[in-house]
Design a protein around this motif. Structure first.
Motif, PDB file in Angstrom:
ATOM      1  N   LYS A  61     -32.840  -9.085 -35.828  1.00  0.00           N
ATOM      2  CA  LYS A  61     -31.566  -8.410 -36.053  1.00  0.00           C
ATOM      3  C   LYS A  61     -30.504  -9.091 -35.201  1.00  0.00           C
ATOM      4  N   LYS A  62     -29.427  -9.559 -35.822  1.00  0.00           N
ATOM      5  CA  LYS A  62     -28.366 -10.210 -35.077  1.00  0.00           C
ATOM      6  C   LYS A  62     -27.610  -9.192 -34.239  1.00  0.00           C
ATOM      7  N   LEU A  63     -27.371  -9.538 -32.995  1.00  0.00           N
ATOM      8  CA  LEU A  63     -26.597  -8.678 -32.103  1.00  0.00           C
ATOM      9  C   LEU A  63     -25.118  -8.952 -32.295  1.00  0.00           C
ATOM     10  N   LYS A  64     -24.356  -7.908 -32.543  1.00  0.00           N
ATOM     11  CA  LYS A  64     -22.938  -8.070 -32.853  1.00  0.00           C
ATOM     12  C   LYS A  64     -22.082  -7.554 -31.699  1.00  0.00           C
ATOM     13  N   LEU A  65     -21.048  -8.328 -31.388  1.00  0.00           N
ATOM     14  CA  LEU A  65     -20.187  -8.058 -30.230  1.00  0.00           C
ATOM     15  C   LEU A  65     -18.769  -7.709 -30.674  1.00  0.00           C
ATOM     16  N   PHE A  66     -18.259  -6.581 -30.180  1.00  0.00           N
ATOM     17  CA  PHE A  66     -16.856  -6.206 -30.360  1.00  0.00           C
ATOM     18  C   PHE A  66     -16.102  -6.513 -29.078  1.00  0.00           C
ATOM     19  N   CYS A  67     -14.971  -7.207 -29.191  1.00  0.00           N
ATOM     20  CA  CYS A  67     -14.134  -7.529 -28.033  1.00  0.00           C
ATOM     21  C   CYS A  67     -12.799  -6.802 -28.164  1.00  0.00           C
ATOM     22  N   GLY A  68     -12.439  -6.021 -27.175  1.00  0.00           N
ATOM     23  CA  GLY A  68     -11.171  -5.311 -27.178  1.00  0.00           C
ATOM     24  C   GLY A  68     -10.364  -5.622 -25.933  1.00  0.00           C
ATOM     25  N   VAL A  69      -9.035  -5.624 -26.074  1.00  0.00           N
ATOM     26  CA  VAL A  69      -8.153  -5.823 -24.927  1.00  0.00           C
ATOM     27  C   VAL A  69      -7.086  -4.739 -24.926  1.00  0.00           C
ATOM     28  N   TYR A  70      -6.674  -4.325 -23.743  1.00  0.00           N
ATOM     29  CA  TYR A  70      -5.541  -3.413 -23.646  1.00  0.00           C
ATOM     30  C   TYR A  70      -4.295  -4.224 -23.319  1.00  0.00           C
ATOM     31  N   SER A  71      -3.185  -3.867 -23.975  1.00  0.00           N
ATOM     32  CA  SER A  71      -1.978  -4.670 -23.868  1.00  0.00           C
ATOM     33  C   SER A  71      -0.765  -3.826 -24.252  1.00  0.00           C
ATOM     34  N   TYR A  72       0.353  -4.511 -24.481  1.00  0.00           N
ATOM     35  CA  TYR A  72       1.554  -3.861 -25.012  1.00  0.00           C
ATOM     36  C   TYR A  72       2.332  -4.904 -25.810  1.00  0.00           C
ATOM     37  N   ASP A  73       3.340  -4.466 -26.546  1.00  0.00           N
ATOM     38  CA  ASP A  73       3.998  -5.331 -27.512  1.00  0.00           C
ATOM     39  C   ASP A  73       4.646  -6.567 -26.882  1.00  0.00           C
ATOM     40  N   GLY A  74       5.069  -6.460 -25.633  1.00  0.00           N
ATOM     41  CA  GLY A  74       5.693  -7.591 -24.961  1.00  0.00           C
ATOM     42  C   GLY A  74       4.750  -8.751 -24.699  1.00  0.00           C
ATOM     43  N   GLN A  75       3.467  -8.523 -24.916  1.00  0.00           N
ATOM     44  CA  GLN A  75       2.462  -9.556 -24.671  1.00  0.00           C
ATOM     45  C   GLN A  75       1.931 -10.176 -25.962  1.00  0.00           C
ATOM     46  N   ARG A  76       2.745 -10.201 -26.989  1.00  0.00           N
ATOM     47  CA  ARG A  76       2.280 -10.722 -28.277  1.00  0.00           C
ATOM     48  C   ARG A  76       1.717 -12.138 -28.177  1.00  0.00           C
ATOM     49  N   ASP A  77       2.388 -12.997 -27.420  1.00  0.00           N
ATOM     50  CA  ASP A  77       1.929 -14.384 -27.322  1.00  0.00           C
ATOM     51  C   ASP A  77       0.557 -14.466 -26.649  1.00  0.00           C
ATOM     52  N   SER A  78       0.368 -13.634 -25.622  1.00  0.00           N
ATOM     53  CA  SER A  78      -0.929 -13.621 -24.944  1.00  0.00           C
ATOM     54  C   SER A  78      -2.025 -13.096 -25.862  1.00  0.00           C
TER      55      SER A  78
END
Length: 349
Positions: A61-78
């Motif tokens: 069974k392949k292990l699946k990874l979810f990646c999440g980041v917390y941010s705000y709209d001013g960091q669109r480029d990042s």
């Protein structure tokens, strides 16, 4: 890409130490490989586990990874850089922001209180609840950190495989792991939120169910400390993600250059951390302390994450160095052509 691969004085994040660490120390696992100590530590090259099938699987069974980041709209480029560098290597990626922009993987998320750094804990509570509500059955592991972290996803997959082999102890079910830091005054341990922490599916489900009791009205920037306190109520396996073969750290609250140059002591927050790490027991060798790890030895070859890549140019250059993404005709590409045993004597990235 041209700017990323150039050496531009005054716009650089990496000094000599950080450049050397990314080029001579950090390796990207070619295939997911678990290192549990003992004979695993004798392997010179990545070799997949017998049941792994070169595909980061356990019991087929392949292990699946979810990646999440917390941010705000001013960091669109990042956010865009995060998505295009390590985000595309995750099985799922979302940035939790103040605006919804599907093309960037951004979703606006409501939470209690104001949208300020001082209220990061409430934002994090909402993020984890949202992910558990919508994606719990779609992924096996869930990693959350700041928009200025960078994950080496291939190495994270090896770490996931290690924990699958390790299983749970006693009557515990569910897992949380990451870099543990000691609070200098209180002396208690917390997961550091900057490079991110990871929950498996059972761990996230337990935390989600506990959220109504997880300080629902508290206002604080210390989301990592509060989440750690809540997790302590859940009978989970929770631990640092150190390299089991060497005891070296795999996640870092700082950029590579600071990691390379830091030393133990009692003055700064990081000096306290380095002293704490030096006095830890070795994860797999009984009766042995990890000892002081300085310079290149501060980081495992199979490091998972760094933090404080606060500008898009920093993130791009960091990623390019790790993956040798610059053409040899560019200044940075010429440097990254140095072998593992070579010495770097020119400039800094």
């Amino acid at each position: 890409m041209e700017k990323t691969c150039a050496l531009i004085p005054g716009t650089s994040v990496f000094g000599q130490g950080g450049l050397t660490m990314l080029m001579e120390r950090i390796k990207v696992d070619k295939v997911p490989t678990s290192r549990m100590g003992g004979k695993d530590c004798l392997k010179q090259e990545e070799t997949p586990d017998a049941d792994d099938g070169n595909n980061n699987t356990t019991k087929k069974k392949k292990l699946k990874l979810f990646c999440g980041v917390y941010s705000y709209d001013g960091q669109r480029d990042s956010i865009r850089l995060a998505a295009l560098s390590y985000g595309i290597k995750c099985d799922g990626f979302l940035a939790f922001s103040t605006a919804t922009i599907p093309s960037l993987g951004m979703v606006a998320l409501m939470h209690r209180g104001n949208e300020t750094y001082q209220n990061m804990f409430q934002k994090t509570r909402s993020i984890l609840s949202y992910v558990a509500t919508h994606y719990l059955d779609d992924y096996d592991y869930f990693h959350l950190g700041g928009d200025d972290m960078h994950i080496i996803v291939e190495n994270m997959r090896s770490l996931m495989l290690e924990y699958e082999r390790e299983g749970y102890s006693g009557n515990k079910e569910g897992r949380m792991f990451g870099q543990l830091a000691i609070k200098p005054r209180a002396g208690n341990l917390i997961f550091t939120g900057g490079p991110g922490y990871t929950l498996d599916r059972i761990g996230l489900k337990k935390l989600h169910d506990f959220m109504p009791k997880c300080n629902p009205n508290k206002v604080t920037y210390s989301e990592d400390g509060e989440i750690t306190r809540c997790v302590r109520n859940l009978n989970l396996e929770w631990s640092d993600n150190r390299d089991k073969c060497t005891g070296q750290q795999r996640s870092f609250t700082e950029i590579p250059d600071m990691t390379y140059n830091e030393k133990p002591g009692k003055g700064t927050y990081l000096q306290h951390q380095w002293s704490y790490y030096a006095n830890l027991d070795h994860p797999t060798i009984k009766g042995v302390k990890v000892g002081v790890k300085l310079g290149l030895d501060a980081a495992s070859n199979h490091t998972v994450a760094f933090h404080r890549l606060r500008y898009p140019s920093w993130m791009a250059r960091h990623h390019a160095l790790i993956y040798r993404a610059c053409d040899a005709s560019t200044p940075l590409g010429n440097l990254t052509d140095v072998g593992v045993d070579g010495s770097i004597t020119t400039g800094g990235a």
